[in-house]
Enzyme design. Sequence first.
Site, mmCIF file in Angstrom:
data_model
loop_
_atom_site.group_PDB
_atom_site.id
_atom_site.type_symbol
_atom_site.label_atom_id
_atom_site.label_comp_id
_atom_site.label_asym_id
_atom_site.label_seq_id
_atom_site.Cartn_x
_atom_site.Cartn_y
_atom_site.Cartn_z
ATOM 1 N N ASP A 3 0.855 -1.457 0.478
ATOM 2 C CA ASP A 3 -0.178 -0.010 -0.496
ATOM 3 C C ASP A 3 0.503 1.131 0.158
ATOM 4 O O ASP A 3 0.389 2.465 0.319
ATOM 5 C CB ASP A 3 -0.640 0.133 1.090
ATOM 6 C CG ASP A 3 -0.358 -0.083 1.949
ATOM 7 O OD1 ASP A 3 0.787 -0.285 2.588
ATOM 8 O OD2 ASP A 3 -0.762 -0.036 3.889
ATOM 9 N N GLU A 56 8.191 -6.770 13.382
ATOM 10 C CA GLU A 56 8.731 -7.208 12.370
ATOM 11 C C GLU A 56 10.019 -6.170 12.235
ATOM 12 O O GLU A 56 11.171 -6.532 12.267
ATOM 13 C CB GLU A 56 8.392 -8.302 11.313
ATOM 14 C CG GLU A 56 8.274 -7.307 10.302
ATOM 15 C CD GLU A 56 7.155 -6.358 10.317
ATOM 16 O OE1 GLU A 56 6.545 -5.512 9.311
ATOM 17 O OE2 GLU A 56 6.370 -7.256 10.906
ATOM 18 N N ASP A 57 9.786 -5.267 11.286
ATOM 19 C CA ASP A 57 10.162 -4.138 11.390
ATOM 20 C C ASP A 57 11.407 -3.910 12.323
ATOM 21 O O ASP A 57 12.452 -3.420 12.827
ATOM 22 C CB ASP A 57 9.494 -3.078 10.946
ATOM 23 C CG ASP A 57 8.389 -2.508 12.085
ATOM 24 O OD1 ASP A 57 8.147 -3.134 12.713
ATOM 25 O OD2 ASP A 57 7.870 -1.947 11.538
#
Length: 894
Positions: A721, A807-808
């Site tokens: 996105d 996760e980042d």
Amino acid sequence: MHILIYKLKDSSLGRLVVSVLVFALFVPLVTHYYLGKHTVPSERTPMDHFQTRSKLDRPAGKFDLLLDNIDDLKYQVDELQRIKLSLTNELRELEGKKNRLLTDISTFTKKADGTRIQAEHYHSDVVRAKRELELIKLAKVRANDCPELPQLKLPQRLTVPSESEVSPLPDQRILSNCQLRNCFDFSRCSFDSGFPVYVYERPLGQRMFDSDTMIISQLLKESHYFISEPVKACLYIVIVGLTEEILTRKSNSEFQSDLHSLPYWGGNGRNHLILYLTIKASNHSSNFPSSDINTGLALIAQSTFPDGVNFRPGFDIVLPPSNGPPKGDAWSRASLQLPARRKYLLSFQAMHTDHVTKAMAVLRDQLNELSQEARDLFMELYLLKPGSFNSNEEGEWLLWGSHENRTKVLHQSTFTLIAGSHGKHSNWDNCHIRLLEALQCGAIPVVLSSRTVLPFNDMIDWHKAVIIVAPARVPELNVLLRTITNEDILQLRWQGRFLWETYLSTTNAILKTMLATIRTRLSIPAHPVPSSPTSSVFSDARIPVTSSPDPDAVIGLPLESPAFVRNFTATVVDRYNFWNSPPGSFQMYPSSPFDPVFPSSAPFRNSSKGFELIGEGAGGAGVEFSKALGGNYPVEQFTVVILTYQRELVLIESIQRLVGLQYLNKVVVVWNSPEPPSLSLRWPDIGVPVHVVKVAKNSLNNRFIPYDVIETDAIFAIDDDVEMRHDEILLAYRVWRENRDRIVGFPGRFHAWNTENNQWLYSSEYSCELSMILTGAAFYHKYFAYLYFHWMPQVIRDKVDEYMNCEDIAMNFLVSHITRKPPIKVTSRWTFSCPNCPVSLWEDKTHFEERSECINFFVRVYGYMPLLRTQFRADSVLFKTRLPSDKSKCFKYV
């Protein structure tokens, strides 16, 4: 009139003319009738007109005249209807002709459009073919300019000697001075062999199998190096059983007979390793009696070599006793690294016999005097009761108390003392146990230099984690240790924890380190880290539907990043860096962000080809900048990795936006959705391959899987996105090429400290500092993807799956922990919005709470906060710079 009407029938003007003509003929007749006037037709004579007038003058003739006029009008009406019918038929015929002509025109237009599109495709194919030809020519030139790698001639491989092929033992002088060069057969261990290891099925020294020996055997067989075919082995491991139980003990003669009768011993034991590993540490550790047994040319790996006389540096291996579990993550047993200075500056707990050596007596008195100088020194020396020790323990600093009691003090100690043995039979076990406990608890070991050899001393640089001083410096320790800065204390503690976790924390880690030591000595590269195989969401029966090629697509020759080109260099030349920095030496990675960089003169001095120099080295502004990649590295490409979940149209638009992007190698779509793509979905042809990867489960960790289809060092991770301009992506890519060991991207975030509950918070507020770059739009090196899945603790990935979040943050923690550098932000972008997206994870109310919880959990796993702050962002060089009219900027908007 028919001709005129035919010509004008298809226009509004024509229809108007016809109406006027009809009206002009009909109106005069009606007018004459009602006004009592009659217009004499042009073909009548004046006499006829006079007669008509005479008849009208007579009353009886008016009716006849009216009938004549009616007949005349009827005739004219009939004539007009006939004309109308004729015109209607002609108009109908012409309308049909018009429709047929329009159909023909539409058909020819479609054919013309198809021909034009086909011509454009042919033109695109021609342009693409020309470009590919140019790139192939360029690749050929580069290949010709670069020297070819030499053909590696491997040593001749020998077979395992049979029982009839027995080599005699050399004399004792050679045995006592064994080195690999004269006591090891390299021909069985070629460079490309992978270091195959065979483990004998039964241990020596025991009449029965015990559980500890079985654990060692099983762990060795789970190694990458184990093979079940002894004829292909490079190394043969003989496990010596633990000899604590007197009922299972064999005599030295029985042990030597069993050793020499091994099926692949070959008479002299060449390429054999005798392994004696103590799993349960104690004050009464036994060791393999190597001094009383002829071990031939075999290597020996154990904890203690009596008096150090029988230890052959560079050949034998010093092992620590294993005091941890067989395998598993060690982070939960490690201590936090902060605060830097603890309650005790220096601690030492030990007990000794009443028969102390002179050196021990001097050290005891010095320690007692030292403890009187400051209150933050913790010294406990105990005298062992008579009869509770054996003669071999005289002159030893024995362990005091249990492991739990010792570690309780070590957790409160900044430094801890490790004193060597001074007896006739030096036992290194106690020193090694103290060393492992200190590293686990974060107490920096202070080793008094003696005959003690630290574990794996020829591979591990202990000076980076341990302070080694001469015993004569003991009276000055109080002053010397206080001069060490907090920064140095934390760096020593950080390195010590890395060494303990990687090489010493478990039995499996010790065995892996032992094998890696021998492999490194033989100059054999480590086992390559595996890439993850790519499984497509499409099958042979389900072929993706692709749209026509985009004419704006940049067509180029795929350029893969070099892989596994520094194997020998990393194994031999740079081995200490690999051994003494994370992730360690157990695996070989295809490439690394820490590889050396070329000097700027290399492209001009025939040292390297493949550079795209801006202005051929002369530099330049926007025009020249857009034609070349420049920088300090040869030209390369990057891979876009897109994570998507049930947003097909948003994904297609995201891929379509990549059309024409320079230096794009391929696109990898991680299909996290449980259902396959719709059959009606049309995938855009953007000029580069698009791989849609099927994953085992819906997990945000899938973003960082090192897929085998990713063939470039540079990876641009982006959410489906996120809308980004090409100039923004290219700027970030160019910045990353100069900072390959860092995350380079766009949205910046910050780890803030909550003073109310003394915990970390995740912050997305605008700040003049940042410490994280969201990987929803960021570049990183593929090397870190390997570390994320093959080195980072599993509990972190489990936490990501538990929250479907973070996760980042995990990737930022990992990179900062490895490099000790912050990420780099580019451009002014701070957030991204997607008005057409149906679902966004960050819209969940618990999103930010979970991210704060993740940060605090990751801190516990690493033992400290690895994130570092930065206060700048990167823009292009000429951004906002006033330029002459004949110059252009690098990028207009960034």
